[in-house]
Write a protein that holds these residues in place. Structure first.
Motif, PDB file in Angstrom:
ATOM      1  N   LEU A   1      15.073  18.701  16.071  1.00  0.00           N
ATOM      2  CA  LEU A   1      14.930  18.597  17.521  1.00  0.00           C
ATOM      3  C   LEU A   1      14.034  17.409  17.864  1.00  0.00           C
ATOM      4  CD1 LEU A   1      15.416  19.759  20.364  1.00  0.00           C
ATOM      5  CD2 LEU A   1      13.382  21.205  20.017  1.00  0.00           C
ATOM      6  N   GLU A   2      13.007  17.205  17.034  1.00  0.00           N
ATOM      7  CA  GLU A   2      12.079  16.080  17.219  1.00  0.00           C
ATOM      8  C   GLU A   2      12.255  15.086  16.079  1.00  0.00           C
ATOM      9  OE1 GLU A   2       8.588  18.961  19.128  1.00  0.00           O
ATOM     10  OE2 GLU A   2       8.163  17.687  17.391  1.00  0.00           O
ATOM     11  N   SER A   3      12.107  13.810  16.402  1.00  0.00           N
ATOM     12  CA  SER A   3      12.179  12.748  15.378  1.00  0.00           C
ATOM     13  C   SER A   3      10.817  12.281  14.929  1.00  0.00           C
ATOM     14  CB  SER A   3      12.996  11.559  15.907  1.00  0.00           C
ATOM     15  OG  SER A   3      14.332  11.922  16.128  1.00  0.00           O
ATOM     16  N   GLY A   4       9.773  12.808  15.538  1.00  0.00           N
ATOM     17  CA  GLY A   4       8.420  12.547  15.081  1.00  0.00           C
ATOM     18  C   GLY A   4       8.086  11.071  14.929  1.00  0.00           C
ATOM     19  N   TYR A   5       7.613  10.726  13.727  1.00  0.00           N
ATOM     20  CA  TYR A   5       7.137   9.360  13.462  1.00  0.00           C
ATOM     21  C   TYR A   5       8.156   8.545  12.664  1.00  0.00           C
ATOM     22  CZ  TYR A   5       2.528  10.376  15.320  1.00  0.00           C
ATOM     23  OH  TYR A   5       1.487  10.671  16.159  1.00  0.00           O
ATOM     24  N   MET A   6       9.424   8.947  12.752  1.00  0.00           N
ATOM     25  CA  MET A   6      10.468   8.254  12.013  1.00  0.00           C
ATOM     26  C   MET A   6      10.426   6.744  12.233  1.00  0.00           C
ATOM     27  SD  MET A   6      14.606   8.635  12.415  1.00  0.00           S
ATOM     28  CE  MET A   6      14.616  10.402  12.147  1.00  0.00           C
ATOM     29  N   LEU A   7      10.319   6.342  13.501  1.00  0.00           N
ATOM     30  CA  LEU A   7      10.414   4.916  13.836  1.00  0.00           C
ATOM     31  C   LEU A   7       9.146   4.138  13.516  1.00  0.00           C
ATOM     32  CD1 LEU A   7      12.797   3.221  15.089  1.00  0.00           C
ATOM     33  CD2 LEU A   7      13.111   5.695  14.916  1.00  0.00           C
ATOM     34  N   ALA A   8       8.079   4.829  13.166  1.00  0.00           N
ATOM     35  CA  ALA A   8       6.873   4.107  12.752  1.00  0.00           C
ATOM     36  C   ALA A   8       7.172   3.240  11.540  1.00  0.00           C
ATOM     37  CB  ALA A   8       5.746   5.091  12.441  1.00  0.00           C
ATOM     38  N   GLN A   9       7.933   3.792  10.596  1.00  0.00           N
ATOM     39  CA  GLN A   9       8.252   3.004   9.394  1.00  0.00           C
ATOM     40  C   GLN A   9       9.208   1.868   9.720  1.00  0.00           C
ATOM     41  OE1 GLN A   9      11.338   3.066   7.282  1.00  0.00           O
ATOM     42  NE2 GLN A   9      10.382   1.572   5.894  1.00  0.00           N
ATOM     43  N   TYR A  10      10.131   2.060  10.651  1.00  0.00           N
ATOM     44  CA  TYR A  10      11.050   0.989  11.032  1.00  0.00           C
ATOM     45  C   TYR A  10      10.272  -0.187  11.629  1.00  0.00           C
ATOM     46  CZ  TYR A  10      15.100   4.228  10.761  1.00  0.00           C
ATOM     47  OH  TYR A  10      16.071   5.094  10.361  1.00  0.00           O
ATOM     48  N   THR A  11       9.375   0.150  12.567  1.00  0.00           N
ATOM     49  CA  THR A  11       8.581  -0.903  13.213  1.00  0.00           C
ATOM     50  C   THR A  11       7.701  -1.615  12.195  1.00  0.00           C
ATOM     51  OG1 THR A  11       8.585   0.304  15.294  1.00  0.00           O
ATOM     52  CG2 THR A  11       6.905  -1.398  15.028  1.00  0.00           C
ATOM     53  N   ALA A  12       7.071  -0.851  11.316  1.00  0.00           N
ATOM     54  CA  ALA A  12       6.224  -1.452  10.282  1.00  0.00           C
ATOM     55  C   ALA A  12       7.049  -2.364   9.380  1.00  0.00           C
ATOM     56  CB  ALA A  12       5.536  -0.370   9.470  1.00  0.00           C
ATOM     57  N   ALA A  13       8.239  -1.915   9.014  1.00  0.00           N
ATOM     58  CA  ALA A  13       9.095  -2.736   8.158  1.00  0.00           C
ATOM     59  C   ALA A  13       9.460  -4.045   8.850  1.00  0.00           C
ATOM     60  CB  ALA A  13      10.364  -1.957   7.799  1.00  0.00           C
ATOM     61  N   ALA A  14       9.746  -3.990  10.150  1.00  0.00           N
ATOM     62  CA  ALA A  14      10.090  -5.213  10.889  1.00  0.00           C
ATOM     63  C   ALA A  14       8.918  -6.180  10.921  1.00  0.00           C
ATOM     64  CB  ALA A  14      10.517  -4.849  12.310  1.00  0.00           C
ATOM     65  N   LEU A  15       7.722  -5.649  11.155  1.00  0.00           N
ATOM     66  CA  LEU A  15       6.537  -6.512  11.219  1.00  0.00           C
ATOM     67  C   LEU A  15       6.218  -7.114   9.854  1.00  0.00           C
ATOM     68  CD1 LEU A  15       4.331  -4.242  13.492  1.00  0.00           C
ATOM     69  CD2 LEU A  15       5.343  -6.426  14.144  1.00  0.00           C
ATOM     70  N   VAL A  16       6.337  -6.321   8.809  1.00  0.00           N
ATOM     71  CA  VAL A  16       6.073  -6.823   7.463  1.00  0.00           C
ATOM     72  C   VAL A  16       7.095  -7.885   7.071  1.00  0.00           C
ATOM     73  CG1 VAL A  16       6.087  -6.169   5.009  1.00  0.00           C
ATOM     74  CG2 VAL A  16       4.822  -4.801   6.670  1.00  0.00           C
ATOM     75  N   SER A  17       8.350  -7.662   7.438  1.00  0.00           N
ATOM     76  CA  SER A  17       9.368  -8.661   7.150  1.00  0.00           C
ATOM     77  C   SER A  17       9.101  -9.961   7.898  1.00  0.00           C
ATOM     78  CB  SER A  17      10.755  -8.120   7.520  1.00  0.00           C
ATOM     79  OG  SER A  17      11.765  -9.063   7.213  1.00  0.00           O
ATOM     80  N   GLU A  18       8.691  -9.853   9.158  1.00  0.00           N
ATOM     81  CA  GLU A  18       8.351 -11.052   9.928  1.00  0.00           C
ATOM     82  C   GLU A  18       7.184 -11.794   9.282  1.00  0.00           C
ATOM     83  OE1 GLU A  18       6.494 -12.041  14.305  1.00  0.00           O
ATOM     84  OE2 GLU A  18       8.062 -10.516  14.175  1.00  0.00           O
ATOM     85  N   ASN A  19       6.222 -11.048   8.793  1.00  0.00           N
ATOM     86  CA  ASN A  19       5.083 -11.681   8.130  1.00  0.00           C
ATOM     87  C   ASN A  19       5.503 -12.458   6.891  1.00  0.00           C
ATOM     88  OD1 ASN A  19       3.190 -10.896   9.964  1.00  0.00           O
ATOM     89  ND2 ASN A  19       2.246  -9.317   8.691  1.00  0.00           N
ATOM     90  N   LYS A  20       6.519 -11.988   6.208  1.00  0.00           N
ATOM     91  CA  LYS A  20       6.984 -12.704   5.017  1.00  0.00           C
ATOM     92  C   LYS A  20       7.477 -14.097   5.386  1.00  0.00           C
ATOM     93  CE  LYS A  20       8.229  -8.465   2.574  1.00  0.00           C
ATOM     94  NZ  LYS A  20       9.332  -7.619   2.072  1.00  0.00           N
ATOM     95  N   SER A  21       8.143 -14.215   6.525  1.00  0.00           N
ATOM     96  CA  SER A  21       8.589 -15.538   6.988  1.00  0.00           C
ATOM     97  C   SER A  21       7.401 -16.387   7.423  1.00  0.00           C
ATOM     98  CB  SER A  21       9.574 -15.383   8.153  1.00  0.00           C
ATOM     99  OG  SER A  21      10.730 -14.695   7.757  1.00  0.00           O
ATOM    100  N   LEU A  22       6.485 -15.778   8.172  1.00  0.00           N
ATOM    101  CA  LEU A  22       5.324 -16.517   8.664  1.00  0.00           C
ATOM    102  C   LEU A  22       4.403 -16.944   7.531  1.00  0.00           C
ATOM    103  CD1 LEU A  22       4.464 -14.269  11.735  1.00  0.00           C
ATOM    104  CD2 LEU A  22       5.429 -16.580  11.825  1.00  0.00           C
ATOM    105  N   ALA A  23       4.405 -16.198   6.419  1.00  0.00           N
ATOM    106  CA  ALA A  23       3.513 -16.489   5.309  1.00  0.00           C
ATOM    107  C   ALA A  23       3.985 -17.667   4.461  1.00  0.00           C
ATOM    108  CB  ALA A  23       3.333 -15.256   4.425  1.00  0.00           C
ATOM    109  N   HIS A  24       5.189 -18.164   4.708  1.00  0.00           N
ATOM    110  CA  HIS A  24       5.628 -19.367   3.978  1.00  0.00           C
ATOM    111  C   HIS A  24       4.634 -20.490   4.245  1.00  0.00           C
ATOM    112  CE1 HIS A  24       8.354 -22.303   2.176  1.00  0.00           C
ATOM    113  NE2 HIS A  24       8.020 -23.103   3.166  1.00  0.00           N
TER     114      HIS A  24
END
Length: 505
Positions: free
Chosen positions: A375-398
């Motif tokens: 009924l509730e999705s809780g914190y499911m999208l926390a990991q999605y958002t974190a994954a997007a930010l970490v992936s963006e950092n990989k590009s910025l870290a070049h």
């Protein structure tokens, strides 16, 4: 009160002036050095010596002689022509740091400016006049030319500035602050724009914020390890002493302190689990490596904070003017690149712990930390958002510093791209703060599911701090605002203060 010319600036000094309105003045001994170097320039102009940027043109026009009657006009023309920045305006704290750092460099008395130039820069800080400086347009070689030209133009009453939160023509801002435009003399325009202050301001402020993110990330790692029923045996001091990197020792000490007297840890003392995932077990090594990187970056930037990076240089004691390359920002570029890589790894490790917190198969907690899964999705999208930010950092870290495009008709045939490294470092830190904020939200929610067991004394203090910013949820709710609120906490002084309290207890 910071007295320029009396002692070297520190990272803390820059933060105090850029963000907290710290007062700055010019020390009397610095004033004497500045006057001596100015006398050399005045004498050179009278004697019609050939000096780059004083009696010649600039860059590829270095061989064009400038008559003595035009040396003042040359300096104003330089600011006008080099104010070629584009894009959004730099944040207020970055510009204030630029003002401080340029004044500090000129206070060494190797640039040939009048004391009035330094005093004008400090007056902008005191009266809270903030030049509008576009973020893009510098390659970080012959100084941060375009950003510093926009900054320096405001001293002359040209360009734009902010006063009282309003953007306006610089002349109006000066008038509103009770200041007069500055008329530039020989060499002063060049001395104002030949420097690394834009790149350095970005890097120094990013470093200050990175240390706060690191403290919050270590605290989050401790709480996550507790609620995931992990072990703190890898953080034992005798273990870490076998490979005694300073950062690893610092991280492990904090992990132990946060988890002290944890009922959660005691609850599974004989569980039989052999070892935890790397994101828990190797936290001292990964986070410690970032700590050590920060120490190197601070050592490099501390040199830059007390450096002369002008061209040409004035040696008053020998009545000599020397052309050199101290303006090249390669040391700052490499430091900023190293910084963003180190911060990106902090966020990467935090995202892995978030994934474990929301995955009931490894956590033993309710799926996605929901009170009513399905009924509730809780914190499911926390990991999605974190994954997007970490992936963006990989590009910025070049690394920006591995690129170079020659400028100035091939005379400036290697450039540092330090401003890009600095801008990206700031973005990586901001992204990392949000990832750590998401981990804190997940870990706090997990602790609520582990009640009535308590976490360590330090972790309970952490839980209280987070919940004061973002109360416990009742059912599903948007994560955006809680994440942003906790990220602001992460970037505040609070994580450092909390760490001090926990370590002292």
């Amino acid at each position: 009160m910071i007295e320029l010319g009396r002692r070297p600036l520190t990272v803390a000094d820059v933060v105090a002036v850029a963000r907290d309105g710290g007062a700055v003045t010019l020390a009397p001994e610095a004033l004497a050095r500045v006057r001596d170097s100015r006398a050399v320039v005045d004498r050179a102009v009278r004697e019609e010596r050939v000096i780059y940027g004083v009696t010649t043109g600039f860059g590829e026009l270095k061989d064009r002689r400038i008559p003595a009657a035009d040396v003042r006009r040359l300096q104003l023309n330089l600011l006008r022509s080099h104010a070629a920045g584009v894009g959004p305006a730099a944040p207020r704290d970055v510009v204030r740091a630029m003002l401080l750092l340029r004044a500090a460099s000129l206070a060494h008395g190797r640039s040939g400016v009048r004391p009035e130039v330094i005093e004008a820069l400090l007056a902008l800080l005191e009266r809270d006049v903030t030049p509008v400086v576009p973020l893009q347009g510098s390659v970080g070689a012959s100084g941060d030319l375009a950003p510093l030209a926009h900054l320096a133009a405001v001293l002359t009453g040209e360009g734009e500035a902010e006063l009282g939160g309003r953007r306006m023509p610089a002349a109006l801002a000066l008038r509103g602050a009770g200041l007069q435009p500055l008329a530039l003399e020989a060499k002063e325009g060049l001395a104002l724009i030949n420097g690394t202050q834009f790149s350095t301001a970005l890097a120094v402020l990013a470093l200050a914020d990175a240390r706060r993110v690191w403290e919050a990330a270590v605290a989050a790692a401790a709480l996550s390890t507790e609620v995931l029923l992990g072990t703190f045996q890898p953080a034992r001091e005798d273990v870490q002493r076998l490979r005694p990197y300073p950062g690893a020792l610092a991280a492990a000490r904090r992990l132990r302190a946060y988890a002290a007297d944890s009922a959660l840890v005691e609850s599974h003392a004989d569980c039989g689990r052999v070892q935890d995932a790397y994101s828990l077990r190797c936290a001292p090594q990964v986070l410690g490596a970032s700590w050590d990187a920060f120490a190197h970056v601070e050592a490099q930037l501390t040199i830059e904070l007390d450096a002369v990076n002008d061209n040409p240089l004035v040696f008053a004691e020998r009545d000599e003017v020397v052309s050199a390359g101290l303006f090249h920002a390669q040391p700052v570029a490499l430091a900023a690149d190293y910084l963003k890589i180190a911060v990106a790894e902090v966020a990467s490790l935090a995202e892995r712990r978030i994934d474990r917190l929301v995955d009931h198969r490894v956590s033993g907690l309710p799926p996605v930390l929901a009170a009513d899964p399905g009924l509730e999705s809780g914190y499911m999208l926390a990991q999605y958002t974190a994954a997007a930010l970490v992936s963006e950092n990989k590009s910025l870290a070049h690394p920006a510093s591995v690129d170079s495009i020659p400028t100035g008709a091939g005379v400036e045939d290697h450039v540092s791209m330090a401003p890009i490294a600095g801008r990206h470092a700031r973005r990586v830190v901001e992204n990392a703060a949000r990832v750590v904020a998401l981990e804190l939200l997940c870990a706090c929610r997990a602790l609520e599911f582990r009640r009535p067991l308590t976490a360590g004394r330090g972790s309970e203090l952490l839980y209280g701090a987070v919940r004061r910013v973002s109360p416990a949820p009742e059912g599903d709710r948007p994560l955006s605002e809680p994440c942003e609120a906790v990220a602001r906490w992460v970037l505040s002084r609070a994580p450092e203060a909390l760490a001090e309290e926990v370590l002292a207890s």
